[in-house]
Write an enzyme that holds these catalytic residues in place. Structure first.
Site: not given
Ligand code: GLY
Length: 598
Positions: A500, A449, A478, A427, A407
């Site tokens: 993440g 996710d 998320s 992502n 991210t």
């Molecule tokens: N795709 C990473 C998050 O939404 O945390």
């Protein structure tokens, strides 16, 4: 929409004259934009080129400082465009619009048109809010879409190609934010980004290494050679003319150009041709939401962060709530005992995350109870400083996916005193690895996710619950944690990070570093970081900054530790306002991140 190969130009910038020319034009753009401030004689500019710390993990480093405005992002070109917008009289929301699009040009690893994100803001008058422009599952999505014939999670399906793509939210997000708060015209904000895409940007060493790492999988997934599957070396200039054309359409026709008509038709056909299920109606149906942010106190701080469908705000609030009554400032920074406190609070919060959190429009989330003092104190009663708690013994409380590292986050403070904290993503690195040569961007793989099979870990080891099961029109949980901190009612910090599942614990460590250990922002960002997420029951450390003796002492108390080579945790881009009003950036030296201010 015209068919045929996208115009692609990659020029090796081996000629010093060319490099000098582009540097001069970069400086020219900034200086032009800053003319207003130069005229008043009120300008102080500190370019990170000279001010960035040389060594990542040393202490007491002052970051880039500025008097009026600051942008910190993953790339200097994006920060420069955001800053120039503010120098022309734009505010933080105008700068958000331009910075977000500029990242899509120069940082295709995570910057995007094909993804989504979250924005938390605080206006100069102290009011706060947040915008959810998270991606949404298409209407043809269903709970078991990523299970194979044996009922097992097929991670290739949920991470690669058309099937992994959720309906993107970024374009609607930035246009909505601009409609509500922006001052400058869309044209004024997009034009410099179009120029950037047309004139190109110079590839860094880190970028070239990452592209080399993903080249084969991008080629396999997209099925043809495209802009980012050519050999790209440090110093090459990449021009993305297809993206420039897409941006011109957005400038001339607004966000509807993306969500209705020819472009939406093209995207749905292209995604379906690569195994996806998104239909053009899914684009039309997509909405962004202004949501109440999660706000909580920690000693004399007020922390405002993103609520569901991000777990960031609630999880951060739970961890900090569990830690508040311990005198963390009396412990040695990053000592075994300090790390134990963080770990035990983190493991307990992440257990709740998997059980209770998901899209608030689909499930009911007991936010107040999850953040209540009595509940959090109760959870820490099993903490024993002599011995690790086992994650097997921790479950969600009796109240009632692995996200990717790739991210990106940017922080902005404008001359009026507004602050914007944005985390945006496709992502995985280069998202689904599906590049659209006609439109010039990568699509997300955000469907991963969701909990593809509740109870089993996703690709990041996070165990999801039924609350985050796939459903049509639903947003996936998320960890993104764009955050703003005030102290005694005054703006103190704007921060966030990619990473993440490690996003939340990274944001935590920056706030604790500054609050309990009096670090400035750059020093706080540079400190080595650790992470625990309940399951797998492993205490992770960055490769630098934690010695073997420390890890041994934790192992002796029953912690399973891991310290992988070259492992970094988070890549923070943050701003601190010092008591004298000076803004100090923390631009993470773990990446090419750059702060610019005036
Ligand atoms: N795709 C990473 C998050 O939404 O945390």
């Amino acid at each position: 929409m015209a068919k045929g190969p996208t115009l692609i130009t990659i020029k090796r910038a081996i000629n010093f004259g060319t490099q000098l020319k582009s540097f001069i034009s970069f400086m020219h753009m900034i200086l032009q934009s800053l003319k207003r401030y130069l005229c008043t004689g009120a300008i102080i500019i500190f370019f990170s080129l000279g001010c960035q710390p040389k060594s990542p993990l040393t202490s007491d480093i002052l970051g880039v400082t500025a008097e009026n405005a600051m942008v910190v992002s993953a790339r200097k070109e994006a920060s420069a465009i955001g800053l120039s917008v503010m120098a022309q009289g734009g505010n933080a929301f105008d700068a958000m619009f331009a910075t977000e699009l500029a990242l899509a040009v120069v940082y295709p690893y995570a910057g995007n048109l094909g993804g989504g994100g979250f924005m938390v803001y605080r206006l100069a008058d102290g009011s706060t809010g947040s915008l959810d422009y998270r991606e949404m599952a298409p209407s043809a999505a269903h709970r078991d879409m990523f299970l194979d014939s044996l009922g097992n999670h097929d991670t290739a399906k949920s991470t690669l190609g058309g099937g992994s793509i959720a309906v993107p939210g970024t374009i609607k997000g930035i246009f909505e934010a601009h409609k509500k708060f922006g001052l400058l015209s869309v044209e004024a904000l997009i034009n410099p980004v179009i120029e950037l895409a047309e004139n190109g940007y110079v590839v860094t060493q880190k970028q070239s290494e990452r592209l080399a790492q993903y080249r084969d999988i991008i080629t396999q997934t997209t099925g043809i050679q495209t802009l980012y599957t050519q050999e790209i070396n440090p110093g090459d200039t990449i021009k993305n003319l297809a993206l420039a054309k897409t941006l011109r359409q957005l400038r001339d026709q607004g966000q509807e150009a993306f969500y209705k008509g020819v472009m939406a038709e093209h995207m749905s056909h292209y995604i379906q041709a690569h195994g996806g299920v998104i239909q053009s109606e899914d684009f039309e149906r997509y909405k962004v939401y202004w949501r109440d942010p999660v706000s909580f106190h920690y000693q004399d701080l007020t922390i405002t962060s993103m609520g569901p469908p991000s777990s960031g705000g609630i999880c951060l609030g739970q961890i900090m709530g569990m830690l508040e009554s311990y005198n963390l400032g009396d412990l040695a920074h990053n000592s075994a005992l300090y790390i134990q406190h963080l770990t035990e609070a983190e493991r307990r919060a992440y257990a709740d995350r998997s059980h209770y959190l998901g899209d608030p429009d689909f499930i009911s989330i007991p936010t107040q109870k999850l953040l209540s003092r009595s509940y959090l104190d109760q959870k820490m009663t099993s903490f024993d400083a002599d011995w690790a708690t086992s994650s097997e013994d921790i479950s969600h409380g009796p109240l009632i996916g692995h996200e990717s590292d790739e991210t990106t986050h940017y922080s902005i403070v404008d001359p009026m005193g507004n602050a914007v904290s944005v985390t945006t993503t496709i992502n995985g690195a280069y998202g689904s690895k599906l590049f659209d040569p006609e439109l010039g961007f990568f699509y997300n793989n955000e469907m991963d996710d969701f909990s593809a099979k509740p109870g089993t870990p996703n690709m990041f080891g996070l165990v999801g619950g039924a609350a985050n099961a796939i459903a049509p029109g639903k947003r996936m949980l998320s960890s993104m944690t764009p955050t703003i901190v005030t102290r005694q009612g005054q703006l103190w910090q704007v921060l966030g990070t990619p990473g993440g599942s490690t996003i939340i614990t990274t944001v935590l460590q920056i706030i604790l570093n500054t609050h309990h250990f009096d670090m400035g922002m750059q020093t706080a960002v540079n400190q080595p970081r650790m992470h625990h997420q309940w399951l797998p029951d492993i205490l992770q450390f960055e490769s630098e900054g934690f010695d073997a003796q420390l890890l041994d002492s934790l192992e002796q108390k029953g912690y399973k530790t891991i310290q992988k080579e070259h492992r970094i945790i988070g890549k923070v881009d943050a701003i601190m306002r010092h008591p004298n009003g000076v803004l100090e950036a923390g631009a993470d030296p773990r990446g090419d991140d750059t702060a610019l201010g005036f």
